[in-house]
Write an enzyme that holds these catalytic residues in place. Sequence first.
Site, short mmCIF file in Angstrom:
data_model
loop_
_atom_site.label_atom_id
_atom_site.label_comp_id
_atom_site.label_asym_id
_atom_site.label_seq_id
_atom_site.Cartn_x
_atom_site.Cartn_y
_atom_site.Cartn_z
N ASN A 109 53.50 62.16 -28.55
CA ASN A 109 52.63 60.98 -28.54
C ASN A 109 51.73 60.86 -27.32
OD1 ASN A 109 53.37 60.12 -31.06
ND2 ASN A 109 55.15 58.95 -30.33
N ASN A 132 58.40 58.45 -33.64
CA ASN A 132 58.38 57.01 -33.42
C ASN A 132 57.29 56.25 -34.17
OD1 ASN A 132 60.73 56.75 -31.95
ND2 ASN A 132 59.75 57.53 -30.10
N THR A 242 62.81 62.47 -27.80
CA THR A 242 62.65 62.68 -29.24
C THR A 242 61.93 64.01 -29.50
OG1 THR A 242 62.44 60.29 -29.48
CG2 THR A 242 61.74 61.63 -31.35
N TRP A 263 52.38 66.17 -23.27
CA TRP A 263 51.72 66.24 -21.96
C TRP A 263 52.15 65.01 -21.16
CZ3 TRP A 263 48.97 70.10 -19.70
CH2 TRP A 263 48.32 69.79 -18.51
N TYR A 276 49.51 57.52 -21.47
CA TYR A 276 50.90 57.91 -21.76
C TYR A 276 51.10 58.12 -23.27
CZ TYR A 276 55.95 57.69 -22.16
OH TYR A 276 57.25 57.96 -22.47
N HIS A 277 50.65 57.14 -24.05
CA HIS A 277 50.64 57.29 -25.50
C HIS A 277 49.20 57.25 -25.98
CE1 HIS A 277 54.93 55.50 -26.25
NE2 HIS A 277 54.98 56.79 -26.06
N HIS A 293 64.57 59.77 -19.54
CA HIS A 293 64.15 61.13 -19.86
C HIS A 293 63.71 61.91 -18.63
CE1 HIS A 293 64.54 59.98 -23.91
NE2 HIS A 293 63.44 59.26 -23.99
#
Length: 319
Positions: A109, A132, A242, A263, A276-277, A293
């Site tokens: 994502n 997700n 995930t 990334w 980030y997303h 994580h």
Amino acid sequence: IAEVEKEIAEGEDKSPDSPSYSNNTTKLSTDNWMFNRTLSNLIRKNILRFFDPERDISILKGTLKPGDVIHYIFDRQSTTNISENLYQLLPTASPMKNQHHRHCAIIGNSGILLNSSCGPEIDSYDFVIRCNLAPVEEYAGDVGRRTNLVTMNPSVVQRAFQDLASEEWRERFLQRLRSLSGSVLWIPAFMAKGGEERVEWAIRLILLHTVDVHTAFPSLRLLHAVRGYWLTNNVQIKRPTTGLLMYTMATRFCEEIHLYGFWPFPQDSQGKPVKYHYYDTLTYEYTSHASPHTMPLEFRTLSSLHRQGALRLHTGSCD
Ligand code: CTP
């Protein structure tokens, strides 16, 4: 695999939480990438020593009954009882039974996908895995539309669908599920007690409406088995993301695995900012403080496998 271990160990993360990167560890050669079938087969064989993704992808109906007590994976002292609704949605056979695909794509994502124009390329794979319930319609040119399996952490119900608290959010959630027609919806329901109600709300909606998805609920041993595999290969992950879970499982069903949207860094290789997303406003503080994580370490591990041809990481534009 010794070579993989060596390379991974050399790249070991000294401060795994820091979202920093250096060109040495993230530079990926893409021009002369060649699939290394031998290594890919070896990895599949080694993963199968820890668990069988075909079986552990979901708990099956025959193995439980409503009312059975389950201990949560991350807080063992907390328990839940299998509800009638959840029981109804357990599959009777593995949703991945006898599935083998030549070319698979796993879509992470990261905002690195924005302006990538990778949508058509992604849609051309035999099997596409997403994480997700990330939105696709509004970003189809960059991320594609096709989905064969999609994960849904309970936190997504809160973060992306406002805990399904109003008719509008429930409708949006159903809309997203309806667009998945025929895909596997993979719900890690037994990680932590905090997600219990969210899972139940989502399940109730699925049962109340006609939604053509094959629900799956990972086995209680899956996460530990995946972590065990990587720890044995010297990758000191705290809790697999995930994305890494999906890669580890996909080795069982896929020959060639391509990763997009992986990334975990706030800048691209040219120093330009990266979200980030690709679809929301979460920031990197989220990964460095609250998240369990170890994404940069995972990324280095995947880069190492990319360099050896076991998988292919796509981090640039597809133009
Ligand atoms: N990912 C990445 N770089 C990012 C964001 C995500 O490489 N900047 C990859 C990770 O492997 C991640 C996957 O894409 O697991 C899906 O992203 P996300 O939905 O954020 O997954 P998680 O962080 O695992 O989910 P959660 O925040 O609920 O733990």
